[in-house]
Design an enzyme around this catalytic site. Sequence first.
Site, PDB file in Angstrom:
ATOM      1  N   SER A   1      12.616 -18.057  32.924  1.00  0.00           N
ATOM      2  CA  SER A   1      13.897 -17.345  32.828  1.00  0.00           C
ATOM      3  C   SER A   1      13.677 -15.866  32.573  1.00  0.00           C
ATOM      4  CB  SER A   1      14.677 -17.806  31.584  1.00  0.00           C
ATOM      5  OG  SER A   1      15.181 -19.051  31.728  1.00  0.00           O
TER       6      SER A   1
ATOM      7  N   SER B   1       8.669 -22.146  18.997  1.00  0.00           N
ATOM      8  CA  SER B   1       8.311 -20.779  19.383  1.00  0.00           C
ATOM      9  C   SER B   1       8.997 -20.348  20.679  1.00  0.00           C
ATOM     10  CB  SER B   1       6.799 -20.691  19.582  1.00  0.00           C
ATOM     11  OG  SER B   1       6.376 -21.746  20.441  1.00  0.00           O
TER      12      SER B   1
ATOM     13  N   LYS C   1      10.611 -32.516  34.760  1.00  0.00           N
ATOM     14  CA  LYS C   1      11.828 -32.668  33.947  1.00  0.00           C
ATOM     15  C   LYS C   1      12.514 -34.009  34.198  1.00  0.00           C
ATOM     16  CE  LYS C   1      12.994 -30.124  31.328  1.00  0.00           C
ATOM     17  NZ  LYS C   1      12.474 -30.088  29.921  1.00  0.00           N
TER      18      LYS C   1
ATOM     19  N   SER D   1      17.305 -30.683  31.865  1.00  0.00           N
ATOM     20  CA  SER D   1      17.549 -29.560  32.775  1.00  0.00           C
ATOM     21  C   SER D   1      18.411 -30.046  33.940  1.00  0.00           C
ATOM     22  CB  SER D   1      16.207 -29.074  33.328  1.00  0.00           C
ATOM     23  OG  SER D   1      16.377 -28.153  34.368  1.00  0.00           O
TER      24      SER D   1
HETATM   25  P1  NAP Z   1       9.469 -21.544  26.655  1.00  0.00           P
HETATM   26  O1  NAP Z   1       9.897 -20.332  25.945  1.00  0.00           O
HETATM   27  O2  NAP Z   1       8.235 -21.464  27.478  1.00  0.00           O
HETATM   28  O3  NAP Z   1       9.351 -22.733  25.619  1.00  0.00           O
HETATM   29  C1  NAP Z   1       8.597 -23.880  25.891  1.00  0.00           C
HETATM   30  C2  NAP Z   1       7.958 -24.332  24.615  1.00  0.00           C
HETATM   31  O4  NAP Z   1       7.166 -25.501  24.889  1.00  0.00           O
HETATM   32  C3  NAP Z   1       7.030 -23.296  24.020  1.00  0.00           C
HETATM   33  O5  NAP Z   1       7.464 -23.029  22.721  1.00  0.00           O
HETATM   34  C4  NAP Z   1       5.661 -23.958  24.014  1.00  0.00           C
HETATM   35  O6  NAP Z   1       4.998 -23.790  22.793  1.00  0.00           O
HETATM   36  C5  NAP Z   1       6.013 -25.430  24.103  1.00  0.00           C
HETATM   37  N1  NAP Z   1       4.922 -26.168  24.739  1.00  0.00           N
HETATM   38  C6  NAP Z   1       4.449 -26.075  25.991  1.00  0.00           C
HETATM   39  N2  NAP Z   1       3.402 -26.890  26.148  1.00  0.00           N
HETATM   40  C7  NAP Z   1       3.208 -27.507  24.947  1.00  0.00           C
HETATM   41  C8  NAP Z   1       2.277 -28.451  24.439  1.00  0.00           C
HETATM   42  N3  NAP Z   1       1.292 -28.957  25.198  1.00  0.00           N
HETATM   43  N4  NAP Z   1       2.402 -28.858  23.148  1.00  0.00           N
HETATM   44  C9  NAP Z   1       3.358 -28.362  22.350  1.00  0.00           C
HETATM   45  N5  NAP Z   1       4.264 -27.448  22.762  1.00  0.00           N
HETATM   46  C10 NAP Z   1       4.167 -27.034  24.037  1.00  0.00           C
HETATM   47  O7  NAP Z   1      10.612 -22.061  27.636  1.00  0.00           O
HETATM   48  P2  NAP Z   1      12.168 -22.291  27.450  1.00  0.00           P
HETATM   49  O8  NAP Z   1      12.809 -21.641  28.616  1.00  0.00           O
HETATM   50  O9  NAP Z   1      12.626 -21.960  26.085  1.00  0.00           O
HETATM   51  O10 NAP Z   1      12.240 -23.855  27.689  1.00  0.00           O
HETATM   52  C11 NAP Z   1      12.484 -24.768  26.613  1.00  0.00           C
HETATM   53  C12 NAP Z   1      12.943 -26.079  27.214  1.00  0.00           C
HETATM   54  O11 NAP Z   1      14.127 -25.869  27.964  1.00  0.00           O
HETATM   55  C13 NAP Z   1      11.943 -26.733  28.173  1.00  0.00           C
HETATM   56  O12 NAP Z   1      12.010 -28.123  27.989  1.00  0.00           O
HETATM   57  C14 NAP Z   1      12.494 -26.354  29.550  1.00  0.00           C
HETATM   58  O13 NAP Z   1      12.100 -27.272  30.536  1.00  0.00           O
HETATM   59  C15 NAP Z   1      13.984 -26.426  29.254  1.00  0.00           C
HETATM   60  N6  NAP Z   1      14.834 -25.676  30.194  1.00  0.00           N
HETATM   61  C16 NAP Z   1      14.680 -24.326  30.319  1.00  0.00           C
HETATM   62  C17 NAP Z   1      15.524 -23.631  31.194  1.00  0.00           C
HETATM   63  C18 NAP Z   1      15.438 -22.147  31.359  1.00  0.00           C
HETATM   64  O14 NAP Z   1      16.032 -21.616  32.310  1.00  0.00           O
HETATM   65  N7  NAP Z   1      14.753 -21.437  30.484  1.00  0.00           N
HETATM   66  C19 NAP Z   1      16.496 -24.322  31.944  1.00  0.00           C
HETATM   67  C20 NAP Z   1      16.619 -25.697  31.786  1.00  0.00           C
HETATM   68  C21 NAP Z   1      15.779 -26.366  30.892  1.00  0.00           C
HETATM   69  P3  NAP Z   1       3.749 -22.803  22.539  1.00  0.00           P
HETATM   70  O15 NAP Z   1       4.306 -21.637  21.832  1.00  0.00           O
HETATM   71  O16 NAP Z   1       2.854 -23.606  21.680  1.00  0.00           O
HETATM   72  O17 NAP Z   1       3.170 -22.452  23.874  1.00  0.00           O
END
Ligand code: NAP
Length: 354
Positions: free
Chosen positions: A212, A14, A167, A130
Site C-alpha cells: 500500500s 509492527s 490470502k 482481504s
Molecule cells: P505490513 O505493514 O507489511 O504488515 C505485515 C506484518 O506481518 C508485519 O508487521 C510483519 O512483521 C508481519 N509478518 C510478516 N511475515 C511474518 C512472519 N513470518 N512472522 C511474523 N510476522 C510476520 O502490511 P499491512 O499492509 O499492514 O498488512 C497487514 C495485513 O493486512 C496482512 O494480513 C495483509 O495481507 C492484510 N491486508 C493489507 C491490505 C493493504 O492494502 N495494506 C489490504 C488487504 C489486506 P515484521 O515487522 O516482523 O516484518
Amino acid sequence: MPSNTHTVMVTGASGYIAGWIVKYLLEAGHTVHATVRDPNKAKSVDHLKRIADAAPGTLKLFKADLLDAQSFDAPMQGCDILMHTASPFVLEGFTDANEALVRPAVEGTRNVLNAANRCDTLKRVVLTSSVASVYGDATDMKGKSAFTEADWNTTSSVDHNPYQYSKVAAEREAWKIHDGQEGSAESRWDLVTINPGMVYGPSLTNASNSASIGTLLDMGRGKLKTGVPALEYGMVDVREVAQAHLLGAFKPEAEGRYILVSQSVSMLDIAGILRKQFGKQYPFPMMKVPKPVVWAVGPFMGPVTRKFISRNVGYPLRFENSRSKTLGVNYRPAADTLKDHFDQVLEDGLVRRR
Ligand code: NAP
C-alpha cells in the site's frame, strides 16, 4: 480490570494496519499483547511504545514468528480477543512465492489458531483477510454487478497472483480450524474476518514494507510519471480498517466476513486527486498507458505478468460494502484519505517537498 476493557493479542503489531489497531485499542484503555518478530528492533516498535506512553491502555511486547508453532502460546495467555494481522504483503523482491507468501500466510494462520484452540480464555478471533480472498482477477466479476462476501477467489494460485492466493488459502484455513473446534459452545471462539480492499492513509511507522505504502511512494517519486495502466482498486482508509477490527471484536452480533471498501478508484483517479491537492509540481502520473503497451512492456517494468494484465487492465471492479456499514463503519472520502497519506509521506521526508 473494568468490565468494558479487554486483553487483546495483535499479531504483526509492527505493521501498517496493525499500528492503527494498537493505537485505537490503547486509547480505549485495553491491554494489548503485541507480537512482532523482533521486539528489540526500535524501528518496528518505538512508535507503539510512544502511543502507549500517552494512552490509558497497557502495551506488552512479545516475540513470535508465523513459522514457529509454539511462539504464540505465551502472548495469548489471558487474552479474550485475538486479532491476527501478520502476513507478508509484498508483490515483488522474491523468487519463491510459496516460501515468501503462501507458507507464512497459511502455516502462520494454522499456528496462530492452533494456539487459539489451546487458550481457554479466548472468545473471538478477528482475522485480517482481504478482498484478495473474495476475487482474484477483475474478470472474475463477469456477470455480477459487484463482489459480495458470498464470493471466494477461485482463480489465484501460487503461479498466478500468489499474494491473492496466500490470502484466500489462509482465510479458508481459518474457517476450517474454526469449524473444526471441539469442546462445548462456551469454550469455542467466534471468527470474524475483515476483508479490506487496497488500504491507503497515513502510516504510523516507516518500517513497513506494505505494498500500500509503496504505491503512493512510487507516485510521489515519479516512478509512474510516464503513465499508469487502467487498473481499478477497491480503496479504503487504514483508519476505517482498524476501526472495523475493533467493531468486529467487540460487537457481540458481529459475524462472518466484512468487505471493507469505501469506493472504487483507478490509478489515474488517485493521481488526479493527489495533483488537485498537492499541485502539478509533483510527478504524479498524467495519463493512461494503452493496454497493448502495458501488455508489451509491463512484465519488464514491474511485478506483473501478461496473464494478470489481460485479466485486470481495463476492467471495472465493484464491491458491495453494506455489511460493513451495518457493522458501524463510516467511510471518509477518498480525497481525505489520500491527502492525509501524502501529507504524512512528505512530513516523514519519504518524498521531497516541492
Ligand atoms: P505490513 O505493514 O507489511 O504488515 C505485515 C506484518 O506481518 C508485519 O508487521 C510483519 O512483521 C508481519 N509478518 C510478516 N511475515 C511474518 C512472519 N513470518 N512472522 C511474523 N510476522 C510476520 O502490511 P499491512 O499492509 O499492514 O498488512 C497487514 C495485513 O493486512 C496482512 O494480513 C495483509 O495481507 C492484510 N491486508 C493489507 C491490505 C493493504 O492494502 N495494506 C489490504 C488487504 C489486506 P515484521 O515487522 O516482523 O516484518
